[in-house]
Scaffold this motif. Structure first.
Motif, mmCIF file in Angstrom:
data_model
loop_
_atom_site.group_PDB
_atom_site.id
_atom_site.type_symbol
_atom_site.label_atom_id
_atom_site.label_comp_id
_atom_site.label_asym_id
_atom_site.label_seq_id
_atom_site.Cartn_x
_atom_site.Cartn_y
_atom_site.Cartn_z
ATOM 1 N N ASN A 1 -2.635 0.944 3.216
ATOM 2 C CA ASN A 1 -2.250 0.279 1.974
ATOM 3 C C ASN A 1 -0.898 -0.409 2.087
ATOM 4 O O ASN A 1 -0.716 -1.541 1.629
ATOM 5 N N ILE A 2 0.076 0.277 2.700
ATOM 6 C CA ILE A 2 1.413 -0.310 2.823
ATOM 7 C C ILE A 2 1.400 -1.494 3.780
ATOM 8 O O ILE A 2 1.983 -2.555 3.502
ATOM 9 N N GLY A 3 0.743 -1.332 4.915
ATOM 10 C CA GLY A 3 0.692 -2.411 5.903
ATOM 11 C C GLY A 3 -0.013 -3.646 5.393
ATOM 12 O O GLY A 3 0.459 -4.781 5.581
ATOM 13 N N THR A 4 -1.150 -3.451 4.733
ATOM 14 C CA THR A 4 -1.894 -4.608 4.212
ATOM 15 C C THR A 4 -1.155 -5.266 3.051
ATOM 16 O O THR A 4 -1.196 -6.495 2.910
ATOM 17 N N LEU A 5 -0.479 -4.472 2.236
ATOM 18 C CA LEU A 5 0.321 -5.053 1.156
ATOM 19 C C LEU A 5 1.396 -5.965 1.725
ATOM 20 O O LEU A 5 1.597 -7.087 1.233
ATOM 21 N N ALA A 6 2.091 -5.517 2.757
ATOM 22 C CA ALA A 6 3.154 -6.319 3.360
ATOM 23 C C ALA A 6 2.608 -7.643 3.900
ATOM 24 O O ALA A 6 3.192 -8.716 3.662
ATOM 25 N N ALA A 7 1.483 -7.592 4.603
ATOM 26 C CA ALA A 7 0.919 -8.795 5.215
ATOM 27 C C ALA A 7 0.384 -9.757 4.169
ATOM 28 O O ALA A 7 0.648 -10.966 4.208
#
Length: 242
Positions: free
Chosen positions: A92-98
């Motif tokens: 969730n955090i990684g995809t939000l950032a991208a």
């Protein structure tokens, strides 16, 4: 097996939306673009939510979006609570950032943040207006940033439908809502439904705001700090440390 298929299709939808957004922005232009500070700040808030959960056992009860609990703040604060374990939280955090970075480069920071907020608030409102159940096949639907992330990603990918240079790019844009609808009808997977909502809003916003949007602004007036320059600096720092 059903849980595995649910996770695979959910991840596949995000990949399709990401590819659509990256194509809309221009993958080859990313190193020349400014650091997306609003996306960085949004990701930092999401990380702060994770830290809050680690240090306060009552964070989820106080901040999730369980309809059985009162609290006007819950639809927003629940987005920054994570309830998918270590792997789900990292995803969730990684995809939000991208996704937020791509959206900021295309829409600009204010509109990106507004669309993210729409992703947190609109899907449930649409469900209520249409008389549809807001439940997802995923029991963690009372918290998590994935819904708003998929919504935001779909808004950027949708632009390819009208702005795509080739039939292949337009098909890539349509692949998002097509897969989303299939997931909703076959799995009751709400990630698919919010992606369709985001896609429709993305088309509308592009048609209305097109005269004032400047997705190529970073290329016409290169910023002092670009993604490419920052990446090079970090690599040099890593090499020096060794």
């Amino acid at each position: 097996m059903d849980a595995l298929l649910f996770n695979v299709t959910t991840a596949a939808l995000l990949v399709v939306l990401f590819l659509g957004g990256r194509t809309a922005v221009g993958a080859e232009t990313v190193p020349q673009r400014r650091v997306p500070w609003a996306a960085v700040a949004l990701t930092a808030v999401a990380l702060a939510g994770v830290v809050l959960q680690l240090v306060w056992a009552g964070a989820m009860d106080a901040l999730d979006s369980d309809p059985g609990k009162a609290g006007w703040w819950r639809p927003i604060t629940s987005v920054f609570m994570q309830n998918g374990g270590v792997g789900g939280t990292a995803w969730n955090i990684g995809t939000l950032a991208a996704v937020a970075a791509l959206a900021e480069w295309f829409w600009g920071a204010p509109l990106m943040l507004a669309l993210f907020a729409a992703g947190a608030l609109l899907p449930d409102l649409v469900d209520r207006l249409l008389g549809m159940a807001s439940d997802s096949a995923d029991p963690r639907n009372f918290a998590g940033s994935s819904g708003a992330t998929y919504f935001l990603g779909a808004t950027t990918a949708a632009v390819l439908l009208l702005r795509g240079r080739t039939p292949r790019e337009r098909l890539l844009a349509l692949a998002g809502p097509a897969l989303g609808l299939a997931m909703w009808f076959a799995q009751d997977n709400a990630h698919g439904l919010v992606a369709v909502d985001g896609f429709l809003l993305g088309v509308v916003v592009w048609l209305l705001a097109r005269p004032v949007l400047r997705p190529e602004r970073d290329l016409r007036q290169p910023p002092r700090i670009t993604v490419g320059a920052l990446t090079t600096l970090l690599r040099r720092g890593g090499t020096t440390a060794k």
